[in-house]
Design a protein around this motif. Sequence first.
Motif, PDB file in Angstrom:
ATOM      1  N   ASN A   1       0.829  -1.207   0.000  1.00  0.00           N
ATOM      2  CA  ASN A   1       0.000   0.000   0.000  1.00  0.00           C
ATOM      3  C   ASN A   1       0.866   1.261   0.000  1.00  0.00           C
ATOM      4  O   ASN A   1       0.601   2.216   0.736  1.00  0.00           O
ATOM      5  CB  ASN A   1      -0.971  -0.014   1.192  1.00  0.00           C
ATOM      6  CG  ASN A   1      -2.200   0.835   0.932  1.00  0.00           C
ATOM      7  OD1 ASN A   1      -2.634   0.970  -0.200  1.00  0.00           O
ATOM      8  ND2 ASN A   1      -2.761   1.403   1.984  1.00  0.00           N
ATOM      9  N   VAL A   2       1.922   1.247  -0.820  1.00  0.00           N
ATOM     10  CA  VAL A   2       2.812   2.402  -0.967  1.00  0.00           C
ATOM     11  C   VAL A   2       2.932   2.724  -2.455  1.00  0.00           C
ATOM     12  O   VAL A   2       3.306   1.864  -3.251  1.00  0.00           O
ATOM     13  CB  VAL A   2       4.220   2.125  -0.403  1.00  0.00           C
ATOM     14  CG1 VAL A   2       5.119   3.344  -0.573  1.00  0.00           C
ATOM     15  CG2 VAL A   2       4.151   1.723   1.053  1.00  0.00           C
TER      16      VAL A   2
ATOM     17  N   GLN B   1       4.674  10.579   2.539  1.00  0.00           N
ATOM     18  CA  GLN B   1       3.397  10.980   3.113  1.00  0.00           C
ATOM     19  C   GLN B   1       2.618   9.715   3.440  1.00  0.00           C
ATOM     20  O   GLN B   1       2.372   8.894   2.547  1.00  0.00           O
ATOM     21  CB  GLN B   1       2.603  11.829   2.117  1.00  0.00           C
ATOM     22  CG  GLN B   1       3.285  13.147   1.782  1.00  0.00           C
ATOM     23  CD  GLN B   1       2.603  13.845   0.627  1.00  0.00           C
ATOM     24  OE1 GLN B   1       2.657  13.362  -0.491  1.00  0.00           O
ATOM     25  NE2 GLN B   1       1.967  14.964   0.911  1.00  0.00           N
ATOM     26  N   GLY B   2       2.275   9.568   4.680  1.00  0.00           N
ATOM     27  CA  GLY B   2       1.519   8.385   5.070  1.00  0.00           C
ATOM     28  C   GLY B   2       1.641   8.101   6.543  1.00  0.00           C
ATOM     29  O   GLY B   2       2.063   8.956   7.329  1.00  0.00           O
TER      30      GLY B   2
ATOM     31  N   SER C   1       3.628   3.214  13.386  1.00  0.00           N
ATOM     32  CA  SER C   1       2.522   3.972  13.971  1.00  0.00           C
ATOM     33  C   SER C   1       1.158   3.364  13.661  1.00  0.00           C
ATOM     34  O   SER C   1       0.132   3.886  14.105  1.00  0.00           O
ATOM     35  CB  SER C   1       2.549   5.415  13.463  1.00  0.00           C
ATOM     36  OG  SER C   1       3.738   6.056  13.853  1.00  0.00           O
ATOM     37  N   ARG C   2       1.146   2.303  12.909  1.00  0.00           N
ATOM     38  CA  ARG C   2      -0.131   1.696  12.532  1.00  0.00           C
ATOM     39  C   ARG C   2      -0.664   0.825  13.657  1.00  0.00           C
ATOM     40  O   ARG C   2       0.078   0.141  14.338  1.00  0.00           O
ATOM     41  CB  ARG C   2       0.032   0.864  11.257  1.00  0.00           C
ATOM     42  CG  ARG C   2       0.370   1.750  10.085  1.00  0.00           C
ATOM     43  CD  ARG C   2       0.543   0.963   8.822  1.00  0.00           C
ATOM     44  NE  ARG C   2       0.986   1.870   7.763  1.00  0.00           N
ATOM     45  CZ  ARG C   2       1.245   1.486   6.541  1.00  0.00           C
ATOM     46  NH1 ARG C   2       1.104   0.210   6.195  1.00  0.00           N
ATOM     47  NH2 ARG C   2       1.655   2.365   5.652  1.00  0.00           N
TER      48      ARG C   2
ATOM     49  N   ARG D   1       2.476   7.538   0.204  1.00  0.00           N
ATOM     50  CA  ARG D   1       3.103   8.036  -1.023  1.00  0.00           C
ATOM     51  C   ARG D   1       4.554   8.399  -0.761  1.00  0.00           C
ATOM     52  O   ARG D   1       4.871   9.048   0.237  1.00  0.00           O
ATOM     53  CB  ARG D   1       2.387   9.281  -1.531  1.00  0.00           C
ATOM     54  CG  ARG D   1       1.037   9.003  -2.118  1.00  0.00           C
ATOM     55  CD  ARG D   1       0.429  10.236  -2.706  1.00  0.00           C
ATOM     56  NE  ARG D   1       1.396  10.862  -3.613  1.00  0.00           N
ATOM     57  CZ  ARG D   1       1.113  11.835  -4.432  1.00  0.00           C
ATOM     58  NH1 ARG D   1      -0.102  12.331  -4.463  1.00  0.00           N
ATOM     59  NH2 ARG D   1       2.031  12.355  -5.217  1.00  0.00           N
ATOM     60  N   ILE D   2       5.393   7.991  -1.671  1.00  0.00           N
ATOM     61  CA  ILE D   2       6.774   8.463  -1.702  1.00  0.00           C
ATOM     62  C   ILE D   2       6.923   9.194  -3.021  1.00  0.00           C
ATOM     63  O   ILE D   2       6.657   8.630  -4.091  1.00  0.00           O
ATOM     64  CB  ILE D   2       7.782   7.304  -1.613  1.00  0.00           C
ATOM     65  CG1 ILE D   2       7.717   6.653  -0.227  1.00  0.00           C
ATOM     66  CG2 ILE D   2       9.206   7.797  -1.916  1.00  0.00           C
ATOM     67  CD1 ILE D   2       8.589   5.424  -0.071  1.00  0.00           C
TER      68      ILE D   2
END
Length: 102
Positions: free
Chosen positions: A19-20, A38-39, A44-45, A56-57
Amino acid sequence: MVVVALDGLPDDLGTLMRNVAVTVEHGAGPPGLLGLYQGIPLTSRTTNYAGVLPDRITIYRVAICQICRSEDEVVDQVRRTVIHEVGHHFGLGDDRLRELGW
């Protein structure tokens, strides 16, 4: 170059990158940035992580080309930038990434 950098990641890290979305922005991007993550970092999940847009990278082509003097430097900088942003996906902060040389 971005694909080569991603393909160069160790297999066990690559399989954790789900999911990236990795994209190349052909503009300069925000001042001072060569790439941007961004994500929600993996660290942290929580169990509530579901139904979210992909992380997103973004790699900023013009910004990288502006600081490099040769194609070899561009290749190296793209690799370094991709690894740096992937590090953010895995929960590493800028200070730790700098300590590690990224």
